[in-house]
Design an enzyme around this catalytic site. Structure first.
Site, PDB file in Angstrom:
ATOM      1  N   MET A  67      -7.422  18.770  89.133  1.00 21.17           N
ATOM      2  CA  MET A  67      -7.119  20.203  89.185  1.00 21.17           C
ATOM      3  C   MET A  67      -6.006  20.533  90.177  1.00 21.17           C
ATOM      4  O   MET A  67      -5.322  21.547  90.036  1.00 21.17           O
ATOM      5  CB  MET A  67      -8.390  20.987  89.530  1.00 21.17           C
ATOM      6  CG  MET A  67      -9.428  20.995  88.422  1.00 21.17           C
ATOM      7  SD  MET A  67      -8.843  21.734  86.871  1.00 21.17           S
ATOM      8  CE  MET A  67      -8.948  23.485  87.267  1.00 21.17           C
ATOM      9  N   VAL A  70     -11.644  15.376  83.919  1.00 24.12           N
ATOM     10  CA  VAL A  70     -10.935  16.036  85.026  1.00 24.12           C
ATOM     11  C   VAL A  70     -11.880  16.213  86.210  1.00 24.12           C
ATOM     12  O   VAL A  70     -13.057  16.526  86.035  1.00 24.12           O
ATOM     13  CB  VAL A  70     -10.341  17.408  84.587  1.00 24.12           C
ATOM     14  CG1 VAL A  70     -11.411  18.343  84.063  1.00 24.12           C
ATOM     15  CG2 VAL A  70      -9.568  18.066  85.725  1.00 24.12           C
ATOM     16  N   CYS A  71     -11.349  15.961  87.405  1.00 23.74           N
ATOM     17  CA  CYS A  71     -12.095  16.266  88.630  1.00 23.74           C
ATOM     18  C   CYS A  71     -11.136  17.002  89.570  1.00 23.74           C
ATOM     19  O   CYS A  71     -10.081  17.473  89.149  1.00 23.74           O
ATOM     20  CB  CYS A  71     -12.656  14.999  89.266  1.00 23.74           C
ATOM     21  SG  CYS A  71     -11.381  13.913  89.906  1.00 23.74           S
ATOM     22  N   ALA A  72     -11.488  17.097  90.832  1.00 22.48           N
ATOM     23  CA  ALA A  72     -10.668  17.900  91.746  1.00 22.48           C
ATOM     24  C   ALA A  72      -9.283  17.292  91.942  1.00 22.48           C
ATOM     25  O   ALA A  72      -8.276  17.993  91.875  1.00 22.48           O
ATOM     26  CB  ALA A  72     -11.379  18.055  93.083  1.00 22.48           C
TER      27      ALA A  72
END
Ligand SMILES: [Fe+2]
Length: 397
Positions: A111, A83-85
């Site tokens: 996110m 997961v990243c932004a």
């Protein structure tokens, strides 16, 4: 930075939608969440499930600087979800891991998608009291925001809608109902209301009480005690009663569905009460909140189910997936309801407050219709969990 590469890679990189991730975590499936955002983003806001989420944090730039050392740090004994932004840079990390033989998928939308995901859960209701009707609690899991769809017959009311108006339209359509009213319990400070847009698209009246603030939204006025009918006038329909509950904001309004289900907005949560400080009048609003909790709600019986607009963490989600508590339980256990003295209640507030939401002033202005919102800004403003509660210490009185 990696947009071009990301678009190319996304087509071949296996992804996982937020709903699937949460379903797997909630079911205690063994997986590892690999969070590749920077330190500050990771410390501020993380993915949470109803069960513990095993999480490893290795920033994306570490993978760029020393890929093999980072890949070696990732365990091989369980599936990985990166997961990243926004779901872009994590694609490259997933590709690296898969090339090294690991089982890895990318959280689609990162996110941002986590913060916008809406999960409808049916509230268990008494069929004798609410015949041919249902209450849906729509859980915005990443933020801890709760909105509601109340259906009776072919009529639906939406309360405290998040900004994705199309989601509510589709959901109500699937219930084979039409939106006849859109309500906000108050002018929200933590998220952008989808209420005005949803009302306009549905050609339904919109209500919010913005008492004390300038409001530039067309609203319908509703009076304390007014009863809204839903699903017809006869026995097959239900009543939603308007209750003014000032405190969290001066215009805060609760909605009593039938006799037993109270949508409290941010007045009363299942473990705390709503913070009365965001307008800069903590004393006056705190006193109003005290009287709402002790006087306005006094006439309601213990078995009324409290259905709030927010919760602080997934441990507040019940085994049935619903965030709710009986008023009687809260009268027994909520520290704020134990404080019988008004001055002591007000004195307890400052120490009970988390920092305010980062962009709350901008969000309030937008929700009042005082400033337009650009989609990019809206996403930035809404990042992170809500900070709506005040948590008083027990035995303060
Ligand atoms: Fe609020």
């Amino acid at each position: 930075m990696t947009d071009e590469v990301t678009r190319e890679s996304t087509e071949t990189t296996p992804g996982m939608e937020v709903g699937e991730l949460l379903a797997r975590v909630d079911a205690s499936e063994r997986l590892l969440l690999l969070d590749v955002r920077n330190d500050e983003e990771f410390e501020t806001w993380r993915c949470e499930g109803r069960r513990h989420v095993d999480t490893l944090h290795i920033p994306y730039f570490d993978f760029i600087e020393d890929p093999s050392a980072c890949v070696d740090r990732v365990p091989r004994d369980r599936p990985i979800v990166a997961v990243c932004a926004q779901g872009g840079s994590s694609v490259m990390v997933v590709d690296m891991l898969r090339e090294a033989g690991l089982s890895a998928r990318n959280l689609v939308g990162g996110m941002v998608a986590y913060g916008q995901y809406l999960q409808p859960v049916k509230v268990p209701t008494d069929a004798a009291e609410l015949p041919n009707a249902e209450i849906w609690q729509v859980n915005r899991r990443g933020k801890g925001c709760l909105s509601y769809v109340i259906r009776s017959g072919r009529d639906a009311i939406v309360v405290d809608a998040s900004r994705n108006a199309a989601w509510y339209e589709n959901f109500v359509r699937e219930l084979e109902a039409v939106i006849v009213r859109v309500l906000d319990t108050h002018v929200h400070a933590d998220h952008l209301s989808g209420g005005p847009a949803l009302a306009a698209r549905s050609r339904a009246p919109y209500f919010v009480n913005a008492e004390g603030s300038e409001l530039r939204q067309p609203v319908e006025r509703l009076a304390d005690g007014q009863e809204l009918r839903l699903g017809g006038q006869g026995r097959e329909g239900i009543t939603v009663r308007v209750m003014t509950t000032p405190g969290h904001t001066p215009g805060s309004t609760a909605f009593l569905v039938g006799r037993g289900y109270l949508l409290t907005g941010d007045t009363l949560f299942v473990r705390s009460v709503g913070r009365p400080d965001l307008g800069g009048h903590v004393d006056a609003w705190g006193r109003a909140l005290f009287h709402t909790l002790h006087d306005r709600l006094a006439s309601l019986p213990d078995d009324v189910m409290i259905l709030p607009a927010h919760y602080a963490g997934p441990d507040e989600i019940g085994p049935d997936g619903v965030v709710a508590a009986s008023l009687g339980t809260l009268r027994r256990i909520a520290p704020e309801l134990q404080i019988a003295d008004e001055d002591a209640f007000v004195a307890s507030i400052p120490a009970s407050l988390a920092p305010p939401p980062a962009a709350y002033a901008e969000i309030i202005r937008a929700n009042l219709g005082l400033s337009p919102v650009e989609p990019d800004k809206a996403t930035d403003w809404e990042l992170g969990k809500n900070q709506c509660a005040a948590h008083a210490s027990p035995a303060t009185s």
